[in-house]
Design a protein around this motif. Structure first.
Motif, mmCIF file in Angstrom:
data_model
loop_
_atom_site.group_PDB
_atom_site.id
_atom_site.type_symbol
_atom_site.label_atom_id
_atom_site.label_comp_id
_atom_site.label_asym_id
_atom_site.label_seq_id
_atom_site.Cartn_x
_atom_site.Cartn_y
_atom_site.Cartn_z
ATOM 1 N N ALA A 1 0.775 -1.241 0.259
ATOM 2 C CA ALA A 1 -0.044 0.056 0.156
ATOM 3 C C ALA A 1 0.738 1.365 0.054
ATOM 4 N N LEU A 2 1.823 1.263 0.770
ATOM 5 C CA LEU A 2 2.844 2.255 0.889
ATOM 6 C C LEU A 2 3.505 2.594 -0.668
ATOM 7 N N MET A 3 3.885 1.774 -1.221
ATOM 8 C CA MET A 3 4.237 1.757 -2.620
ATOM 9 C C MET A 3 3.082 2.264 -3.462
ATOM 10 N N SER A 4 2.177 2.108 -3.305
ATOM 11 C CA SER A 4 0.883 2.634 -4.277
ATOM 12 C C SER A 4 0.867 4.167 -3.860
ATOM 13 N N TRP A 5 0.832 4.378 -2.775
ATOM 14 C CA TRP A 5 0.792 5.814 -2.226
ATOM 15 C C TRP A 5 1.935 6.578 -2.999
ATOM 16 N N ALA A 6 3.321 6.193 -2.725
ATOM 17 C CA ALA A 6 4.408 6.553 -3.543
ATOM 18 C C ALA A 6 4.330 7.061 -4.903
ATOM 19 N N ALA A 7 3.658 6.007 -5.673
ATOM 20 C CA ALA A 7 3.320 6.170 -7.083
ATOM 21 C C ALA A 7 2.484 7.673 -7.370
#
Length: 282
Positions: free
Chosen positions: A95-101
């Motif tokens: 989920a963190l990496m989706s946010w980062a995107a």
């Protein structure tokens, strides 16, 4: 294209640590963090003025397509960055990496002078950030957990500050670091996670996690401790200065893939984090 996994009967494995497998069950896994990683890397091409040919308005929709996939998979179960075989969850790191995107796409859109696209991506990143901080927090552990509504700890949570979701001085992040030190650390070394997987309870330290810890300690003001751990990791290298994937905390033996780029990147990042700023030497 097909890599079905099977056991090889009659082989004991290295040092009797069987079973011996052929194929790779990971072909069945979903790892939703990959889309954010793509955007994190590619977005630099839109900002770095040293490049002869920077990304522009024509290239941006292609990167947005990756971001749209990050939105689609956000909040859905996957195997996580560690390719966990036995449990699919809504992993905090994914989920963190989706946010980062979404966060990086908003920044790129602003730099390109595309306010409507910037607002679109900022809206998604704001929604995700609030949800991640709320759903991954475990009140009982006083730490951010490895999954939404979870209880177990995972070193990948330390990436929250590296990608900018939360300030390192936030009391919730500091208490997460402290909880991980009690649970995941063997002295200077850090394991990936505390829960047993289908290989059993993790015993060896995963080197990149130790470097994530070094980075976190430096950010929260424990720089002297970070330096001591860094010196330990430098001493763990082989005569060529290389590291493997894991280090055994008792014997110091190298385990896992060798050499391991992940570990070597950790050395570089930690060295930069612990070094004096360039302008301090002027």
């Amino acid at each position: 294209r097909e890599l079905p996994e099977a056991f090889v009967e009659g082989l004991t494995g290295y040092r009797g640590m069987g079973p011996v497998r052929v194929g790779n069950q990971a072909q069945e896994h979903f790892q939703h963090d990959v889309y954010g990683n793509i955007v994190l890397g590619a977005s630099q091409a839109f900002h770095d003025h040293r490049l002869l040919s920077r990304g522009g308005v024509a290239e941006f929709p292609h990167l947005e397509a990756v971001g749209e996939q990050a939105i689609r998979v956000y909040g859905t179960p996957d195997a996580g960055m560690w390719e966990l075989r036995t449990r699919a969850r809504v992993h905090t790191s994914s989920a963190l990496m989706s946010w980062a995107a979404c966060d990086r796409l908003a920044k790129v859109a602003r730099s390109l002078g595309l306010p409507e696209r910037a607002a679109y991506w900022h809206g998604h990143s704001s929604r995700m950030r609030e949800e991640i901080l709320a759903k991954s927090w475990c009140e009982e552990r006083q730490a951010f957990a490895e999954s939404f509504g979870g209880h177990e700890l995972d070193a990948s949570i330390l990436l929250m500050t590296e990608v900018g979701l939360i300030d390192a001085r936030d009391p919730r992040f500091i208490s997460t670091v402290e909880a991980m030190e009690k649970t995941l650390c063997d002295g200077p070394y850090m394991r990936r996670y505390e829960a047993a997987d289908d290989f059993g309870k993790p015993e060896t330290a995963f080197n990149i996690c130790t470097f994530w810890r070094i980075d976190a300690l430096a950010k929260i003001g424990r720089k002297a401790e970070a330096r001591q751990i860094f010196e330990t990791m430098l001493a763990a290298r082989n005569p060529l200065g290389l590291l493997s994937e894991d280090t055994h905390p008792v014997t110091g033996e190298m385990w896992g893939n060798f050499p391991q780029t992940y570990s070597m990147v950790g050395i570089i990042n930690a060295a930069v984090r612990l070094s004096a700023p360039w302008d301090s030497c002027i």
